[in-house]
Design a protein around this motif. Sequence first.
Motif, PDB file in Angstrom:
ATOM      1  N   SER A  40      13.363   3.769   5.726  1.00  0.00           N
ATOM      2  CA  SER A  40      12.800   2.748   4.855  1.00  0.00           C
ATOM      3  C   SER A  40      13.398   1.547   5.636  1.00  0.00           C
ATOM      4  O   SER A  40      14.527   1.528   6.509  1.00  0.00           O
ATOM      5  CB  SER A  40      13.168   2.594   3.448  1.00  0.00           C
ATOM      6  OG  SER A  40      14.526   2.480   3.433  1.00  0.00           O
ATOM      7  N   GLY A  59       6.915   1.086   3.988  1.00  0.00           N
ATOM      8  CA  GLY A  59       6.969   0.279   2.962  1.00  0.00           C
ATOM      9  C   GLY A  59       5.541  -0.416   2.745  1.00  0.00           C
ATOM     10  O   GLY A  59       4.658   0.092   2.897  1.00  0.00           O
ATOM     11  N   ASP A  80      10.707  -3.138   1.805  1.00  0.00           N
ATOM     12  CA  ASP A  80      10.699  -2.240   0.621  1.00  0.00           C
ATOM     13  C   ASP A  80      11.360  -3.142  -0.455  1.00  0.00           C
ATOM     14  O   ASP A  80      11.930  -2.326  -1.553  1.00  0.00           O
ATOM     15  CB  ASP A  80      11.706  -1.176   1.004  1.00  0.00           C
ATOM     16  CG  ASP A  80      13.161  -1.377   1.386  1.00  0.00           C
ATOM     17  OD1 ASP A  80      13.357  -2.838   1.477  1.00  0.00           O
ATOM     18  OD2 ASP A  80      13.995  -0.606   1.984  1.00  0.00           O
TER      19      ASP A  80
END
Length: 161
Positions: A40, A59, A80
């Motif tokens: 991420s 994301g 994210d």
Amino acid sequence: MKGLKKQRRVQIIVLAFVALAVSTALIGYAMKDGINFFRSPTQVVEDPPREGEVFRIGGLVEEGSIVRGQSETVSFRVTDTNETIPVRYTGILPDLFSEGQGMVGTGSMDGEIFVATEILAKHDETYMPAEVIDALKAQGVYQDGEAAAEDAAPAVGTGGY
């Protein structure tokens, strides 16, 4: 005679273990370029990848971040909701690629910019890649579609007889 049979049996077993170890090492070596770990944006910032490491990042495409260049080069930011990473991609984007939607890209870091070689986007209105869902859940911002609908809708028929 009996000692010779036992010695031959031990040699065969040792040879089998050596062959197994060598074949395992060769398979691992052959697969090293085919394995792309998912990260991420927060994981990329907290633990930067090594130079030239190919990995997958995923994301949400940040709202208002898509900038189309003169050619097929597109720049955007993936987030994210905790960290944001700029992404550059040269090629034709998937039809369903848009702002605010989930995406997963494969590529490597070039300084502070993720240079993608492949971009994957959702395939319908409700799909989001499992890795992206897990990353958003870890940030505490993901709500399941059904859970979000239940939170938004008032309870009906809660009274009893």
